[in-house]
Scaffold this motif. Structure first.
Motif, PDB file in Angstrom:
ATOM      1  N   LEU A 168       0.851  -1.188   0.000  1.00 13.28           N
ATOM      2  CA  LEU A 168       0.000   0.000   0.000  1.00 13.28           C
ATOM      3  C   LEU A 168       0.885   1.236   0.000  1.00 13.28           C
ATOM      4  O   LEU A 168       1.753   1.374   0.861  1.00 13.28           O
ATOM      5  N   LYS A 176      -4.226   4.041   5.252  1.00 12.15           N
ATOM      6  CA  LYS A 176      -3.591   2.765   4.892  1.00 12.15           C
ATOM      7  C   LYS A 176      -3.932   1.652   5.887  1.00 12.15           C
ATOM      8  O   LYS A 176      -4.110   0.501   5.499  1.00 12.15           O
ATOM      9  N   ASP A 240       3.467  -1.355   8.810  1.00 12.95           N
ATOM     10  CA  ASP A 240       3.298   0.047   8.441  1.00 12.95           C
ATOM     11  C   ASP A 240       4.659   0.742   8.440  1.00 12.95           C
ATOM     12  O   ASP A 240       5.535   0.411   9.234  1.00 12.95           O
ATOM     13  N   ALA A 280       3.119  -1.095   4.041  1.00 12.43           N
ATOM     14  CA  ALA A 280       2.624   0.235   3.687  1.00 12.43           C
ATOM     15  C   ALA A 280       3.725   1.265   3.856  1.00 12.43           C
ATOM     16  O   ALA A 280       4.590   1.134   4.725  1.00 12.43           O
ATOM     17  N   ASN A 282       4.460   5.779   3.003  1.00 13.67           N
ATOM     18  CA  ASN A 282       4.087   7.052   2.369  1.00 13.67           C
ATOM     19  C   ASN A 282       5.235   7.592   1.514  1.00 13.67           C
ATOM     20  O   ASN A 282       5.168   8.706   1.017  1.00 13.67           O
TER      21      ASN A 282
END
Length: 462
Positions: A168, A176, A240, A280, A282
């Motif tokens: 993701l 997410k 994450d 995940a 960013n």
């Protein structure tokens, strides 16, 4: 808010007659019963929202009636009425399941406020329950924009697939974790879902946290430690901020993804784990892989099934629905009345860029709920960066000063355009149903019609 229907169960006929007259004056529908038996029958046939129940009735105790009401499939909100000096009994009734109480002689205005407050809380609870039930069908993903429809379709397909690794990528605060849980629940919501933020743990503890450690593997390891990979066996492990994973640990993770086997820190025996790994970030992991700050082979191993999450600015038409959901949920959590967002304020919320995405929007609604519970939120009450976003944009576009009269006129015109667009989006999402559109905007149906008339919207195109 729809006015409540009220059933009065009390044998003091003069009091009951007075209450019927006063409550009907307030727009409520009122019926009465003078015995417990008739009161229970009226609950079955009239299905009132609110029951005003006297503690002392000629045929049985109010406590007995309360016990029966509690067993009903959809029990009405019950407010106990007690005589002067029976406060202790009224409090006991609340402990037994009544929502509130009032003692005789009571102030009529106080009773009306008590009824309306309890009715509003009931409606809010039902609204939140409805929203949560609806969200369960869509895995908690809120929104009907094209971007969200596409994402939901991808979640359904990928979630049901046999894909063992999913990546993701999306901006911070774009949801997410919610998507990861949705992918998990599509497959088997009863299986374990284990989540870890790779940026939140010290590097020297992260390996033991993920893969576990044998007794004596390091200072302080006085017993065997089960890692998250092992705990997630049969389910999902959500990693994450995987871009924060140290390079040496990236190598161990790659080995596990390829073999589904691992060794705990200080261990010699291989352990097998059948899990799906959802990672995940960013950050642009492909760019970082090319620069050497993230293992290229791990990136391609994770990128078997990529999912890109849109920013909130890319799905602005979902903002009214998100605001409505957050307002209702947070009001229930805080035990207060929800805020109301009029169209001119909603237009600003829809215009703002939301660099913090959904997380920033929810935090904003939470702050407004706590500080202005039950109030109408005028544009001036928004955070300065949100309230000033439209004015800044207009100033840049028009080339005039913020205090200039011409600039103010341009601002008013621009605000009207944005408000009209916000209403159009709400009507399009509701397929022209004004009641549903008004609810998503946080205003009444009549207020929506007035705003549409003022802005020249006819509704013929929806």
């Amino acid at each position: 808010m729809r006015k409540p229907s009220v059933l009065i169960i009390d044998d003091e006929k003069n009091l009951v007659s007075s209450l019927i007259f006063s409550l009907e004056e307030e727009g409520m529908t009122v019926t009465a019963a003078y015995t417990g038996k008739d009161g229970l029958a009226a609950i079955e046939t009239k299905t009132p929202d609110i029951v005003l129940l006297d503690l002392k009735l000629p045929d049985q105790s109010g406590f007995d009636i309360l016990d029966i009401i509690k067993t009903m499939p959809a029990p009405p909100t019950t407010i106990m009425i007690s005589a002067h000096g029976d406060t202790r009994a009224a409090v006991e009734a609340v402990k037994k399941g009544a929502q509130d109480y009032i003692t005789k002689p009571f102030d009529l205005d106080e009773l009306i406020l008590l009824i309306l407050r309890n009715h509003k809380h009931r409606q809010l609870s039902e609204e939140v329950a409805y929203r949560r039930e609806r969200e369960a069908d869509t895995h908690g993903l809120i929104g009907t924009s094209d971007a969200m429809r596409t994402l939901l379709q991808q979640v359904e397909r990928i979630g049901k697939s046999s894909a063992r690794t999913i990546l993701l990528q999306g901006p911070s605060g774009s949801g997410k974790t919610i998507i990861a849980k949705a992918l998990h629940s599509v497959r088997d919501k009863r299986a374990p879902f284990i989540s870890v933020n790779c940026a939140s743990l010290p590097e020297n503890l992260l390996e033991a946290e993920l893969f576990g450690a044998e007794k004596g593997a390091y200072t302080g390891a006085d017993k065997r430690r089960t890692g998250l990979v092992e705990l997630a066996n049969g389910g999902t492990l959500f990693l994450d901020e995987i871009g924060e994973l140290p390079l040496p640990l990236q190598a161990k993770l790659l080995t596990f993804l390829e073999t589904h086997r691992f060794r705990a820190v200080g261990g010699h025996t291989e352990i097998e784990a059948d899990i799906r790994v959802i990672a995940a970030s960013n950050r642009d992991l492909q760019a970082e892989a090319q620069s050497g700050s993230f293992r290229e082979d791990l990136f391609y191993r994770l990128n078997v099934m990529p999912l890109s999450l849109p920013s909130l600015a890319e799905r602005r038409e979902d903002i009214p629905q998100l605001v409505a959901d957050f307002s209702a949920d947070l009001a229930l959590h805080e035990g207060c009345s929800p805020i109301t967002i009029p169209p001119e304020t909603m237009a600003l919320l829809c215009e703002y860029q939301w660099p913090g995405n959904i997380r920033e929007l929810r935090n904003t609604i939470e702050r407004l709920t706590i500080l202005h519970a039950g109030e109408v939120i005028a544009p001036a009450r928004l955070p300065p960066e949100v309230a000033g976003s439209a004015k800044t944009q207009v100033t840049e576009d028009s080339g005039t000063g913020a205090g200039d009269a011409e600039g103010d006129n341009v601002l008013a015109s621009e605000m009207a355009k944005r408000e009209a667009e916000c209403i159009r989006q709400a009507l399009l999402q509701s397929r022209g149903r004004k009641g549903e559109a008004a609810s998503s905007l946080g205003i009444s149906r009549h207020a929506l019609k007035r705003r549409m008339q003022k802005l020249g919207l006819t509704g013929e195109d929806f």
